[in-house]
Scaffold this motif. Structure first.
Motif, PDB file in Angstrom:
ATOM      1  N   ALA A  40      15.677   3.249  -0.089  1.00  0.00           N
ATOM      2  CA  ALA A  40      15.104   2.323  -1.073  1.00  0.00           C
ATOM      3  C   ALA A  40      13.622   2.093  -0.775  1.00  0.00           C
ATOM      4  CB  ALA A  40      15.870   1.001  -1.069  1.00  0.00           C
ATOM      5  N   PHE A  41      13.286   1.945   0.510  1.00  0.00           N
ATOM      6  CA  PHE A  41      11.893   1.745   0.906  1.00  0.00           C
ATOM      7  C   PHE A  41      11.036   2.917   0.438  1.00  0.00           C
ATOM      8  CE2 PHE A  41       8.218   2.101   3.580  1.00  0.00           C
ATOM      9  CZ  PHE A  41       7.785   0.798   3.734  1.00  0.00           C
ATOM     10  N   THR A  42      11.509   4.141   0.701  1.00  0.00           N
ATOM     11  CA  THR A  42      10.753   5.339   0.312  1.00  0.00           C
ATOM     12  C   THR A  42      10.522   5.380  -1.193  1.00  0.00           C
ATOM     13  OG1 THR A  42      11.451   6.635   2.219  1.00  0.00           O
ATOM     14  CG2 THR A  42      10.825   7.878   0.253  1.00  0.00           C
ATOM     15  N   ALA A  43      11.556   5.098  -1.965  1.00  0.00           N
ATOM     16  CA  ALA A  43      11.419   5.119  -3.425  1.00  0.00           C
ATOM     17  C   ALA A  43      10.383   4.106  -3.895  1.00  0.00           C
ATOM     18  CB  ALA A  43      12.772   4.849  -4.079  1.00  0.00           C
ATOM     19  N   ILE A  44      10.435   2.908  -3.352  1.00  0.00           N
ATOM     20  CA  ILE A  44       9.491   1.862  -3.762  1.00  0.00           C
ATOM     21  C   ILE A  44       8.082   2.198  -3.276  1.00  0.00           C
ATOM     22  CG2 ILE A  44       8.887  -0.577  -3.480  1.00  0.00           C
ATOM     23  CD1 ILE A  44      11.982  -1.087  -3.335  1.00  0.00           C
ATOM     24  N   PHE A  45       7.967   2.659  -2.042  1.00  0.00           N
ATOM     25  CA  PHE A  45       6.653   3.008  -1.498  1.00  0.00           C
ATOM     26  C   PHE A  45       5.989   4.085  -2.360  1.00  0.00           C
ATOM     27  CE2 PHE A  45       3.719   5.228   1.344  1.00  0.00           C
ATOM     28  CZ  PHE A  45       3.025   4.172   1.917  1.00  0.00           C
ATOM     29  N   HIS A  46       6.738   5.129  -2.684  1.00  0.00           N
ATOM     30  CA  HIS A  46       6.177   6.210  -3.500  1.00  0.00           C
ATOM     31  C   HIS A  46       5.809   5.722  -4.894  1.00  0.00           C
ATOM     32  CE1 HIS A  46       7.090   9.879  -0.919  1.00  0.00           C
ATOM     33  NE2 HIS A  46       7.425   8.829  -0.200  1.00  0.00           N
ATOM     34  N   HIS A  47       6.651   4.900  -5.482  1.00  0.00           N
ATOM     35  CA  HIS A  47       6.365   4.343  -6.811  1.00  0.00           C
ATOM     36  C   HIS A  47       5.077   3.516  -6.780  1.00  0.00           C
ATOM     37  CE1 HIS A  47       6.655   1.195  -9.934  1.00  0.00           C
ATOM     38  NE2 HIS A  47       7.135   2.183 -10.669  1.00  0.00           N
ATOM     39  N   ASN A  48       4.967   2.664  -5.768  1.00  0.00           N
ATOM     40  CA  ASN A  48       3.838   1.737  -5.717  1.00  0.00           C
ATOM     41  C   ASN A  48       2.520   2.388  -5.309  1.00  0.00           C
ATOM     42  OD1 ASN A  48       5.491  -0.301  -6.575  1.00  0.00           O
ATOM     43  ND2 ASN A  48       5.658  -1.301  -4.593  1.00  0.00           N
ATOM     44  N   THR A  49       2.566   3.450  -4.519  1.00  0.00           N
ATOM     45  CA  THR A  49       1.294   4.064  -4.109  1.00  0.00           C
ATOM     46  C   THR A  49       0.575   4.739  -5.272  1.00  0.00           C
ATOM     47  OG1 THR A  49       2.453   6.037  -3.320  1.00  0.00           O
ATOM     48  CG2 THR A  49       1.837   4.389  -1.659  1.00  0.00           C
ATOM     49  N   VAL A  50       1.265   4.992  -6.361  1.00  0.00           N
ATOM     50  CA  VAL A  50       0.609   5.587  -7.527  1.00  0.00           C
ATOM     51  C   VAL A  50       0.393   4.576  -8.652  1.00  0.00           C
ATOM     52  CG1 VAL A  50       1.401   7.929  -6.998  1.00  0.00           C
ATOM     53  CG2 VAL A  50       2.782   6.472  -8.499  1.00  0.00           C
ATOM     54  N   SER A  51       0.834   3.346  -8.461  1.00  0.00           N
ATOM     55  CA  SER A  51       0.674   2.317  -9.486  1.00  0.00           C
ATOM     56  C   SER A  51      -0.727   1.710  -9.427  1.00  0.00           C
ATOM     57  CB  SER A  51       1.703   1.202  -9.293  1.00  0.00           C
ATOM     58  OG  SER A  51       1.411   0.122 -10.174  1.00  0.00           O
ATOM     59  N   PRO A  52      -1.386   1.595 -10.579  1.00  0.00           N
ATOM     60  CA  PRO A  52      -2.701   0.946 -10.575  1.00  0.00           C
ATOM     61  C   PRO A  52      -2.603  -0.568 -10.357  1.00  0.00           C
ATOM     62  CG  PRO A  52      -2.051   1.508 -12.803  1.00  0.00           C
ATOM     63  CD  PRO A  52      -1.002   2.091 -11.901  1.00  0.00           C
ATOM     64  N   LEU A  53      -1.382  -1.110 -10.390  1.00  0.00           N
ATOM     65  CA  LEU A  53      -1.191  -2.546 -10.212  1.00  0.00           C
ATOM     66  C   LEU A  53      -0.739  -2.915  -8.796  1.00  0.00           C
ATOM     67  CD1 LEU A  53       0.438  -3.454 -13.636  1.00  0.00           C
ATOM     68  CD2 LEU A  53      -1.957  -3.692 -12.933  1.00  0.00           C
ATOM     69  N   VAL A  54      -0.766  -1.953  -7.891  1.00  0.00           N
ATOM     70  CA  VAL A  54      -0.412  -2.199  -6.496  1.00  0.00           C
ATOM     71  C   VAL A  54      -1.479  -1.562  -5.613  1.00  0.00           C
ATOM     72  CG1 VAL A  54       1.310  -1.866  -4.678  1.00  0.00           C
ATOM     73  CG2 VAL A  54       2.063  -2.215  -7.045  1.00  0.00           C
ATOM     74  N   HIS A  55      -1.944  -2.333  -4.655  1.00  0.00           N
ATOM     75  CA  HIS A  55      -2.937  -1.827  -3.703  1.00  0.00           C
ATOM     76  C   HIS A  55      -2.357  -1.938  -2.300  1.00  0.00           C
ATOM     77  CE1 HIS A  55      -6.006  -1.653  -6.796  1.00  0.00           C
ATOM     78  NE2 HIS A  55      -5.616  -2.848  -7.185  1.00  0.00           N
ATOM     79  N   TYR A  56      -2.249  -0.806  -1.633  1.00  0.00           N
ATOM     80  CA  TYR A  56      -1.832  -0.754  -0.232  1.00  0.00           C
ATOM     81  C   TYR A  56      -3.026  -0.275   0.577  1.00  0.00           C
ATOM     82  CZ  TYR A  56       3.196  -0.811  -1.551  1.00  0.00           C
ATOM     83  OH  TYR A  56       4.438  -1.140  -2.019  1.00  0.00           O
ATOM     84  N   LEU A  57      -3.421  -1.061   1.565  1.00  0.00           N
ATOM     85  CA  LEU A  57      -4.506  -0.680   2.451  1.00  0.00           C
ATOM     86  C   LEU A  57      -3.984  -0.636   3.877  1.00  0.00           C
ATOM     87  CD1 LEU A  57      -7.346  -3.053   1.132  1.00  0.00           C
ATOM     88  CD2 LEU A  57      -6.829  -0.708   0.390  1.00  0.00           C
ATOM     89  N   VAL A  58      -4.494   0.296   4.663  1.00  0.00           N
ATOM     90  CA  VAL A  58      -4.150   0.358   6.082  1.00  0.00           C
ATOM     91  C   VAL A  58      -5.419   0.242   6.908  1.00  0.00           C
ATOM     92  CG1 VAL A  58      -2.012   1.688   5.800  1.00  0.00           C
ATOM     93  CG2 VAL A  58      -4.181   2.891   6.146  1.00  0.00           C
ATOM     94  N   ALA A  59      -5.250  -0.322   8.100  1.00  0.00           N
ATOM     95  CA  ALA A  59      -6.325  -0.380   9.086  1.00  0.00           C
ATOM     96  C   ALA A  59      -6.023   0.695  10.111  1.00  0.00           C
ATOM     97  CB  ALA A  59      -6.368  -1.751   9.748  1.00  0.00           C
ATOM     98  N   GLU A  60      -7.050   1.445  10.418  1.00  0.00           N
ATOM     99  CA  GLU A  60      -6.882   2.591  11.315  1.00  0.00           C
ATOM    100  C   GLU A  60      -7.945   2.528  12.399  1.00  0.00           C
ATOM    101  OE1 GLU A  60      -5.696   6.886   9.827  1.00  0.00           O
ATOM    102  OE2 GLU A  60      -7.825   6.500   9.514  1.00  0.00           O
ATOM    103  N   ARG A  61      -7.518   2.785  13.625  1.00  0.00           N
ATOM    104  CA  ARG A  61      -8.462   2.859  14.746  1.00  0.00           C
ATOM    105  C   ARG A  61      -8.196   4.165  15.480  1.00  0.00           C
ATOM    106  NH1 ARG A  61      -8.843  -2.377  17.792  1.00  0.00           N
ATOM    107  NH2 ARG A  61     -10.488  -2.780  16.318  1.00  0.00           N
ATOM    108  N   GLN A  62      -9.210   4.998  15.583  1.00  0.00           N
ATOM    109  CA  GLN A  62      -9.116   6.304  16.250  1.00  0.00           C
ATOM    110  C   GLN A  62      -7.932   7.117  15.726  1.00  0.00           C
ATOM    111  OE1 GLN A  62      -9.091   5.121  20.374  1.00  0.00           O
ATOM    112  NE2 GLN A  62     -11.321   4.935  20.416  1.00  0.00           N
ATOM    113  N   GLY A  63      -7.768   7.123  14.410  1.00  0.00           N
ATOM    114  CA  GLY A  63      -6.727   7.918  13.775  1.00  0.00           C
ATOM    115  C   GLY A  63      -5.341   7.313  13.807  1.00  0.00           C
TER     116      GLY A  63
END
Length: 153
Positions: A40-63
């Motif tokens: 269920a997580f994978t389905a929602i994550f994939h759906h939301n990463t392409v939605s213009p109404l959802v913004h997912y940001l990550v913080a990355e340090r040294q990759g």
């Protein structure tokens, strides 16, 4: 928001991609103190990463992905405009108190300004006193009371 922002502390905040799914899954299982249904997580994550109404940001340090923030956008009549609501914010424990959360919120705030949001909102459980204090330091103001009605199926 530019596709990538680098902060002086060698931290990069960027939009999440499909390759970040595993890290985000681990973060949210930790945040929710449970094992989420991976399919269920994978389905929602994939759906939301392409939605213009959802913004997912990550913080990355040294990759290495060390933090995550999500924002869901709605067009609300009573605000007569676009409102973003932070749904999740997580920083790995060993990177807390290093301004990672602050920089995730700053990047999301810049995106909200760029996209002409009327408000950026967040709701958190009242037992999370440190979380509330964090958001108040980031200029969020207590203006509402949230009531929840559990729906059982």
């Amino acid at each position: 928001m530019p596709t990538q922002s680098t902060f002086p502390s060698d931290l990069t905040v960027r939009p999440a991609t499909q390759t970040d799914e595993s890290a985000v899954y681990d973060f949210l299982c930790t945040l929710e103190e449970t094992i989420l249904d991976p399919r269920a997580f994978t389905a929602i994550f994939h759906h939301n990463t392409v939605s213009p109404l959802v913004h997912y940001l990550v913080a990355e340090r040294q990759g290495e992905v060390i933090g995550f923030i999500s924002c869901h956008v709605q067009y609300l009549l009573h605000h007569t405009g676009k409102v973003g609501e932070i749904q999740e914010l997580f920083v790995r424990p060993e990177f807390r108190n290093q301004r990672v959360g602050q920089q995730l919120v700053a990047a999301l705030t810049a995106l909200a300004i760029e996209e002409n949001f009327v408000n950026l909102e967040v709701t958190t459980n009242q037992k999370r006193v440190d979380t509330i204090r964090f958001y108040e330091r980031e200029a969020f103001i207590r203006t509402h009371v949230k009531l929840v009605k559990p729906i059982q199926s």
